[in-house]
Every structure is written in C-alpha cells, then in structure tokens.
Write an enzyme that holds these catalytic residues in place. Sequence first.
Site, PDB file in Angstrom:
ATOM      1  N   CYS A 100      -5.704   2.478  10.131  1.00 35.55           N
ATOM      2  CA  CYS A 100      -6.211   3.850  10.270  1.00 35.55           C
ATOM      3  C   CYS A 100      -7.724   3.840  10.396  1.00 35.55           C
ATOM      4  O   CYS A 100      -8.383   4.841  10.127  1.00 35.55           O
ATOM      5  CB  CYS A 100      -5.743   4.728   9.104  1.00 35.55           C
ATOM      6  SG  CYS A 100      -6.312   4.164   7.501  1.00 35.55           S
TER       7      CYS A 100
ATOM      8  N   PHE B  59       0.856  -1.190   0.000  1.00 39.35           N
ATOM      9  CA  PHE B  59       0.000   0.000   0.000  1.00 39.35           C
ATOM     10  C   PHE B  59       0.898   1.250   0.000  1.00 39.35           C
ATOM     11  O   PHE B  59       0.810   2.092   0.876  1.00 39.35           O
ATOM     12  CB  PHE B  59      -0.945   0.013   1.211  1.00 39.35           C
ATOM     13  CG  PHE B  59      -1.737  -1.252   1.398  1.00 39.35           C
ATOM     14  CD1 PHE B  59      -2.899  -1.475   0.668  1.00 39.35           C
ATOM     15  CD2 PHE B  59      -1.315  -2.232   2.295  1.00 39.35           C
ATOM     16  CE1 PHE B  59      -3.643  -2.646   0.839  1.00 39.35           C
ATOM     17  CE2 PHE B  59      -2.050  -3.407   2.471  1.00 39.35           C
ATOM     18  CZ  PHE B  59      -3.216  -3.611   1.749  1.00 39.35           C
TER      19      PHE B  59
ATOM     20  N   ASP C 226       0.521  -0.685   5.225  1.00 38.01           N
ATOM     21  CA  ASP C 226      -0.182   0.560   5.574  1.00 38.01           C
ATOM     22  C   ASP C 226      -1.454   0.680   4.737  1.00 38.01           C
ATOM     23  O   ASP C 226      -1.559   1.536   3.852  1.00 38.01           O
ATOM     24  CB  ASP C 226       0.753   1.758   5.315  1.00 38.01           C
ATOM     25  CG  ASP C 226       0.130   3.074   5.762  1.00 38.01           C
ATOM     26  OD1 ASP C 226      -0.810   3.040   6.587  1.00 38.01           O
ATOM     27  OD2 ASP C 226       0.593   4.137   5.287  1.00 38.01           O
TER      28      ASP C 226
ATOM     29  N   ASP D 206       1.023  -1.319  -4.927  1.00 36.29           N
ATOM     30  CA  ASP D 206      -0.195  -0.513  -4.787  1.00 36.29           C
ATOM     31  C   ASP D 206      -1.082  -0.827  -5.978  1.00 36.29           C
ATOM     32  O   ASP D 206      -0.603  -1.258  -7.021  1.00 36.29           O
ATOM     33  CB  ASP D 206       0.135   0.983  -4.752  1.00 36.29           C
ATOM     34  CG  ASP D 206      -0.956   1.803  -4.074  1.00 36.29           C
ATOM     35  OD1 ASP D 206      -0.757   2.237  -2.908  1.00 36.29           O
ATOM     36  OD2 ASP D 206      -2.023   2.031  -4.684  1.00 36.29           O
ATOM     37  N   SER D 207      -2.407  -0.597  -5.800  1.00 39.44           N
ATOM     38  CA  SER D 207      -3.324  -0.857  -6.917  1.00 39.44           C
ATOM     39  C   SER D 207      -3.605   0.407  -7.717  1.00 39.44           C
ATOM     40  O   SER D 207      -4.427   0.388  -8.618  1.00 39.44           O
ATOM     41  CB  SER D 207      -4.623  -1.469  -6.389  1.00 39.44           C
ATOM     42  OG  SER D 207      -5.167  -0.637  -5.393  1.00 39.44           O
TER      43      SER D 207
HETATM   44  N1  SAH Z   1       1.795   4.238   2.935  1.00 33.60           N
HETATM   45  C1  SAH Z   1       1.297   5.332   2.153  1.00 33.60           C
HETATM   46  C2  SAH Z   1      -0.170   5.586   2.356  1.00 33.60           C
HETATM   47  C3  SAH Z   1      -1.046   4.407   2.028  1.00 33.60           C
HETATM   48  S1  SAH Z   1      -2.675   4.820   1.633  1.00 33.60           S
HETATM   49  C4  SAH Z   1       2.134   6.582   2.466  1.00 33.60           C
HETATM   50  O1  SAH Z   1       3.028   6.513   3.311  1.00 33.60           O
HETATM   51  O2  SAH Z   1       1.897   7.629   1.839  1.00 33.60           O
HETATM   52  C5  SAH Z   1      -3.350   3.337   1.069  1.00 33.60           C
HETATM   53  C6  SAH Z   1      -2.938   2.935  -0.344  1.00 33.60           C
HETATM   54  O3  SAH Z   1      -3.458   1.644  -0.571  1.00 33.60           O
HETATM   55  C7  SAH Z   1      -3.486   3.781  -1.481  1.00 33.60           C
HETATM   56  O4  SAH Z   1      -2.428   4.248  -2.250  1.00 33.60           O
HETATM   57  C8  SAH Z   1      -4.372   2.837  -2.309  1.00 33.60           C
HETATM   58  O5  SAH Z   1      -4.229   3.049  -3.708  1.00 33.60           O
HETATM   59  C9  SAH Z   1      -3.820   1.504  -1.938  1.00 33.60           C
HETATM   60  N2  SAH Z   1      -4.738   0.358  -1.988  1.00 33.60           N
HETATM   61  C10 SAH Z   1      -5.996   0.269  -1.521  1.00 33.60           C
HETATM   62  N3  SAH Z   1      -6.444  -0.988  -1.629  1.00 33.60           N
HETATM   63  C11 SAH Z   1      -5.443  -1.725  -2.180  1.00 33.60           C
HETATM   64  C12 SAH Z   1      -5.290  -3.100  -2.514  1.00 33.60           C
HETATM   65  N4  SAH Z   1      -6.259  -3.991  -2.291  1.00 33.60           N
HETATM   66  N5  SAH Z   1      -4.120  -3.507  -3.044  1.00 33.60           N
HETATM   67  C13 SAH Z   1      -3.132  -2.622  -3.274  1.00 33.60           C
HETATM   68  N6  SAH Z   1      -3.213  -1.305  -2.940  1.00 33.60           N
HETATM   69  C14 SAH Z   1      -4.347  -0.868  -2.409  1.00 33.60           C
END
Ligand code: SAH
Length: 393
Positions: free
Chosen positions: A337, A225, A297, A247-248
Amino acid sequence: MKTIRLHPGKERSLLRRHPWVFASSIAKGSADSGETVRVESHDGQFLAWAAFSPASQIRLRVWSFEPTQRIDASFFTERLRTAIARRQALGLDLSACRLVHGESDGLPGCILDRYADIVVLQAGSAAIERWKPVLVGALHTLMPEVRLYERSDAALREREGLPPATGWLHGAGDTQVEIVENGLRLQVDVASGHKTGFYLDQRDARSRFAEVVRAHKLQRVLNCFSYTGGFTLAALAGGAQQVISVDSSAPALALAAQHVARNGFDAARATFLDADVNAALRRLRDEGAQFDAIVLDPPKFASNPQQVERAARAYKDINRLAFHLLPPGGWLFTFSCSGGVSADLFQKIVAGAALDAGADAQIVARTGAGLDHPLSLHFPEGEYLKGLLLRKN
Ligand code: SAH
C-alpha cells in the site's frame, strides 16, 4: 481573489489535469492556509482554482479547472453529493464504505469513511481544514442520520503544518460500531482503530481470498499483518481448518479473536500470534512449517520517495520467506500500500523474492482497492494499493 503565477513550463501538469502544484513551480504569489487562489501560467493564462498550503511541498491543490467555477459552500455540497450518489449507483453498501476518496473525488486531502451510523473525516490538507465547517454542514444535510467523528491524526497533517485533530464533529456517544463486510460482522472503533478505524480498501481482496480458499479447499492459512482479522475471517468463511494470524498489535489481535467467536466459528480453528512478522516467518521456516495459503498485507513501508529502496528490500524479505513456507500449488496473496512503489516495481520485487527462494509462481489475479476508492485518470498517485494473487508452481 489572490493570484499565483507559475514558472514557465510549470503549467504542463495542470494542463494534464493533475491536481497538485509543488512549491518549486511557483514564481510569484502567496496566500493564507487553505485560501482559494487563481492559478495562472507565466504569461497570465488561467489554469485552475486551487487551495494554497503555505507549509506543504504540495503548495497548491486544485479545486477546479473551470474558469467560471465558484468555490463556495454549494461547490462542496455538490462534490459530496456526487461522490455519494456515484457509490449508490454502483450498488455499494454505504454502511461500510469510503464516501470520499480525496483527489479522485475532486476533494484533495479529504477522506470520509462510513461505518454504520458514524462517518469519519480525515482532513489531510490545509484546504480541507479551512472548509471543514462547510463540509460538516454539507454532510449533515445529505446524511442527517449519521454522526461525524474526526480522525485527522495522520503524519501527513504535519507536512501541511496542521496539528492533529480528533473527536466528535457532530453527535456523540460510543465510538465502537459493528459493520458487515462480505456477510461477516466486524467491530470498528473509530477513535482507536488504525487510520479511520478499519481497512475498507481490502474488502474485495478479502472476498476474493474467501473464494480461493473455498474453491481450492485450502486448509492451513497464515495471515500476516492480520490487524483485526479481516483475512482471517475470510479464510474461515472459505472453510480453512487452521488459520494463524500474526500481528504486533495486541489489541488488534484481541479484537480479531472476538471476531472469530462473534461470527460463530470454532475458536479451535484460529490461532493468534503477537509477534513481529519477520521474526515469525523466520521461525516458521526454521521449524519447517508449510501453509496452503499465506496473506502478506503489511503497513505502508515507504511514505516518501526516499524510502522506496529500503521498502523494496523489506517487501522482498517477507515475500521470500513466504515462498519458503509454501508447498508447490500453495497460494500467496501479497500486497503493497506504498504509493511510491508502483504496481510494476512491486511485481519485480516479488519476482526477485521468488527467485531468491528458488520458487516459480503464476499471477492468478491482480487486485486493488474497491469501487469506493475510485481512481482519477489524471492522478496516478491515487493507486496506492496493489495486490498479487500468486500460485506457486
Ligand atoms: N490485513 C489487515 C490490514 C493490515 S494493516 C486487514 O485486512 O484489515 C497492517 C497491520 O500490520 C497492522 O495491524 C499493524 O499492527 C501490523 N504490523 C505493522 N508492523 C508489523 C510487524 N513488523 N509485525 C507484525 N505486525 C505488524
């Protein structure tokens, strides 16, 4: 001034200075959206000045518990001035900083995040919607050099009966700016980025992560993430040789890759995987991959109490998979969160995940949002972000 009267016994939470009153607590009275009302107990005792929100289950949000307080333009200027001054006094870098953190800064539903010369407003309550012009004016007086952009497009607006609102409130031009966090340069687009553009709340955790990577000479890092690569840069800055970011969101990953170059790191040290984290973790496990450190995260898995059980299963799943990918001595930095998942519950979920993976671990540190996200003693809901830094035995 309109008065709202509560049912007997429903004054208790206000007497404990909690800033919300739910619709079911109200016996009598109504007002317009965002209008200031006097709140009193069933026997007519003054409890608070609050804003009325006719569409929301959180029907009242408190401005003040002080009977003589006037809720006017100078009240908002003062709350804003105090919030900014406190951050200055804490030595925070105001050019990449949350300036107002809602209830905990006495401005329920109001988020103000600053990125370089842009301040982003997220108006998440009918109250803030009504006072928006006043807040815009107050901010302009206190920080004449900044532009102000609105990102009131979060789902919570619907629950307040408000339509989304985005765009410039003051100033104009490029919505992309550069911020510096822990010495690293990051691009933030306040129009298209997540939330207000960036996750300022993880600044301290990212700094902590860089320290751990450096101190323990961790080489292989998996950042799940990753968004625009905050933890990726932290790992590279700490000396990691191979960082995989998952990330997706393709645009987020593209920006993360740019960030690696912009900060002068060798592109060969960073790999980006546009994938669902669950699927990626399973595949890596099946391939027998191992990492010295993993960051989890995820986005908010539970937005309301009804979703907590499902969220718990989802947290457990990714954490269990992560434990499989760590050798003894490996590090897991795992976060939630979700406001509805308490720190205690989160720890239990992660403990369950470790058990299922046949792993044992120590809690090396607990983390939360930084000093620009203060927590009111009377508003535990404000503690939405919790992190566990774990070392697998
Ligand atoms: N760690 C990051 C914040 C993460 S926010 C930082 O430090 O800035 C959560 C992220 O998860 C987002 O970018 C979103 O695109 C991604 N996301 C949400 N669901 C997901 C999934 N199932 N697989 C991969 N990424 C995902």
